[in-house]
Enzyme design. Structure first.
Site, PDB file in Angstrom:
ATOM      1  N   ASN A   1       0.845  -1.195   0.000  1.00  0.00           N
ATOM      2  CA  ASN A   1       0.000   0.000   0.000  1.00  0.00           C
ATOM      3  C   ASN A   1       0.877   1.240   0.000  1.00  0.00           C
ATOM      4  OD1 ASN A   1      -2.929  -0.942   0.280  1.00  0.00           O
ATOM      5  ND2 ASN A   1      -1.803  -2.193   1.766  1.00  0.00           N
ATOM      6  N   GLU A   2       1.196   1.673  -1.195  1.00  0.00           N
ATOM      7  CA  GLU A   2       2.111   2.804  -1.352  1.00  0.00           C
ATOM      8  C   GLU A   2       1.412   4.097  -0.936  1.00  0.00           C
ATOM      9  OE1 GLU A   2       4.950   2.045  -1.569  1.00  0.00           O
ATOM     10  OE2 GLU A   2       5.505   0.685  -3.189  1.00  0.00           O
ATOM     11  N   PRO A   3       2.195   5.184  -0.741  1.00  0.00           N
ATOM     12  CA  PRO A   3       1.601   6.463  -0.361  1.00  0.00           C
ATOM     13  C   PRO A   3       0.409   6.788  -1.260  1.00  0.00           C
ATOM     14  CG  PRO A   3       3.978   6.636  -0.345  1.00  0.00           C
ATOM     15  CD  PRO A   3       3.663   5.260  -0.845  1.00  0.00           C
TER      16      PRO A   3
END
Ligand code: F6R
Length: 628
Positions: free
Chosen positions: A160-162
């Site tokens: 879950n990237e930025p």
């Protein structure tokens, strides 16, 4: 252990700092054992959320140990992995399915049908259904009892990237540039790292009944502090753990270093003012007020929560002078000691002179990155310097390089005046090329290919060392077995590694050793070699050299040392930094962090300057190793 204390007031998630990753892994494995046993008694399956990467490896090893030595059965365990690279088949050497099989599932008695990992090979039009089914499957077994997490440098959990929202669900995601850089060594170059992954969402993860996020090493320190103490934000998806009633961080000393209770303890409670804490507070205060140390006055101390320090060690000017002198005494142009000078306040002792200096580089580039200028000085000042690359570095070399060298070898052989004399080389070159073909882009390298790739780096290191004035016969490769037989993120060291290092030490009987990796992720090459070296030194106890030799820590690709941590600062002239840059240019595949080394050296000099010390072009910095 009580989880909350006044000192932890800044932390919004319970955070436990363990002595090291092994202790944390053991504690977590015990919790898992209890969950499995309790559920078993109730006739229910235990459901565990699994992570990949280097972080959970010690935990998986402990679970395997519990299975093999204590008979813990995993027959009633169901697992759900967080993520998988999109586009990688389960048998791809870097797929998470393969990782899980190799690191844990093949070694315990979990039924294959109980293992769930998102698929990397479904077609794009099936992604939606696949992700929805994954969510439903988690719910259908009663949800996840305990979710294991690591944290990426972007603050991601799962992938879950930025930008990932609090309520996001399992989906396909584009990997962040930083995440792809961090995976570059696994894939032998950033260009080979997949761009997409399937990951459980933040919302999926937060549905688990319990969460434990693990993090090791200084490189994770910054992001851990943001997640634990910062605001809850989509920019750091791990910060959403603050929104869970039963989430905890299990971290080691390195990963704790940016927490307020460690970094600025005077802001959270009474401090025992050891010399190091005093220096830390003074340097912090000077940077914060943008004033040199000698210009700090009572008001500054009071405004920055340091009135306690002032009343204990003041008045301000005396304290300022004392710390200024300490900082001043770290600076030396004589890293091997200055002969025939009083060495009371010098970092290194004057005698013996010249010294036998052993510069240990975990991979071939590390020492030049961390202390190229100091190597240059030591040689110039007449010391007997030996540069040892502890591993071949072959895992860093892309296939294209091996292909190029094997091709050149064949080309040379075919142009030779006496082709008969080149038979062996032709066989070697052809074999290398056919093995490259056979294994495919990410297949494991055969011993021949590993050797060839290692030889390529030998050339580069010798070349770089020569640019610093170090003779070829003072550059050695140790090829430690843990590296030559292992792969990134899953190395396993043995007694054979310690023995090889012990032999090296006994051969050289050094007066001075330069090493690195004390603060690194314990599963990284430098983290492993550091621990091996400490064991090898311990195995040499009783040898005269082992008692008297000084140990200096330099930093390779890890975070640079901060001013209060520095025990020796070696200034570099403009010409020297140019020579170091020149040496670094001899390497074909430096990472972006490694390329930044000269800039870090310049930054060190700027920091010393702003503390009111002399203004140099650049500085290489060292810490005394206290773990002998
Ligand atoms: C892996 C995963 C990632 C990793 C993170 C840290 O399944 O979900 O969030 O936990 O990238 O990776 P390492 O442990 O290799 O530092």
């Amino acid at each position: 252990m009580s989880l909350r204390s006044p000192a932890e007031a800044f932390e919004k998630v319970p955070t436990i700092i363990f002595a090291d990753s092994a202790a944390a892994a053991k504690a977590l494995a015990q919790e898992v054992k209890e969950i499995i046993t309790t559920k078993n008694k109730a006739g229910q399956p235990a459901v565990l959320g699994m992570a990949t990467g280097s972080t959970p490896v010690p935990f998986y090893r402990e679970l395997i140990r519990l299975h093999k030595e204590e008979g813990l059965s995993f027959k009633n365990l169901i697992t759900f992995n967080l993520d998988e690279y999109f586009g990688l088949a389960p048998d791809h050497p870097e797929s998470y399915a393969r990782f899980m099989a190799e690191q844990i599932f093949d070694h315990i008695d979990i039924p294959k049908a109980n293992i769930n990992i998102p698929s990397g090979t479904i077609s794009s039009d099936q992604v939606f259904n696949h992700c929805r089914d994954y969510e439903q499957k988690i719910d259908s077994v009663g949800g996840i009892d305990l979710q294991i997490l690591g944290i990426g440098r972007t603050g991601h959990i799962g992938f879950n990237e930025p930008g990932s929202s609090r309520d996001s669900l399992t989906r396909r995601i584009t990997l962040d540039r930083v995440t792809r850089q961090d995976a570059a060594s696994d894939f032998r170059g950033e260009q080979n790292v997949p761009h997409f992954a399937i990951t459980m969402g933040v919302g999926t993860i937060l549905r688990a009944k319990k969460l434990v996020l693990m993090a090791w090493g200084e490189n994770k320190g910054g992001v851990v502090a943001k997640a634990v103490e910062g605001p809850m934000t989509e920019a750091v998806s791990a910060s959403f753990l603050q929104d869970h009633p039963d989430a905890r961080f299990f971290i080691d000393q390195g990963a704790s270093r940016e927490l307020t209770r460690i970094k600025l303890p005077w802001l959270v409670g009474p401090v025992s003012w050891t010399p190091r804490e005093t220096r830390r507070a003074m340097v912090w205060q000077a940077f914060k007020t943008k004033r040199p140390v000698l210009k700090l006055i009572d008001e500054h101390y009071n405004e920055h929560g340091l009135s306690d320090l002032l009343s204990e060690q003041g008045p301000a000017y005396q304290l300022n002078i004392r710390i200024f002198n300490q900082l001043q005494h770290t600076i030396t142009g004589w890293p091997g000691g200055k002969p025939d000078e009083d060495d009371t306040y010098r970092p290194e002792r004057a005698r013996p002179f010249p010294k036998r200096c052993l510069v240990l580089s975990p991979e071939p580039q590390d020492a030049i990155v961390g202390m190229g200028g100091t190597i240059d000085r030591l040689i110039e000042q007449g010391h007997d310097v030996h540069l040892i690359s502890l591993t071949s570095g072959s895992l860093r070399v892309p296939d294209s390089e091996a292909d190029k060298f094997a091709g050149t070898l064949l080309e040379l052989s075919s142009n030779a005046a006496k082709p008969d004399e080149w038979k062996a080389q032709v066989v070697y070159g052809k074999e290398a090329l056919s093995q490259l073909d056979a294994k495919g882009e990410f297949g494991e390298d055969t011993p021949v290919l590993r050797q060839l790739k290692g030889l390529i780096l030998r050339g580069e290191l010798r070349d770089a060392a020569q640019a610093l004035g170090l003779d070829h016969n003072h550059v050695t490769f140790l090829d430690l077995p843990f590296y030559e037989q292992g792969r990134y993120r899953r190395f396993k060291s043995t007694q054979a590694d310690v023995e090889a290092l012990k032999k090296l030490l006994l051969e050289h009987k050094p007066h001075q050793i330069f090493l690195t990796g004390d603060a690194a992720d314990p599963s990284s090459v430098s983290g492993i070699t550091f621990r091996l070296l400490i064991s090898a030194l311990q195995a040499c106890t009783g040898e005269e050299f082992a008692n008297s030799c000084s140990l200096w820590l330099y930093r390779g690709k890890e975070r640079a040392l901060e001013a209060h941590e520095i025990d020796m600062a070696v200034p570099m002239s403009p010409l020297q930094i140019e020579r170091k840059e020149n040496a670094l240019n001899r390497y074909s595949a430096l990472s972006s962090l490694e390329k930044e080394a000269p800039e870090t050296n310049r930054e060190n000099a700027r920091n010393y300057d702003s503390l009111g010390l002399a203004e140099y072009e650049a500085i290489e910095v060292f810490q005394r190793c206290r773990r002998n």
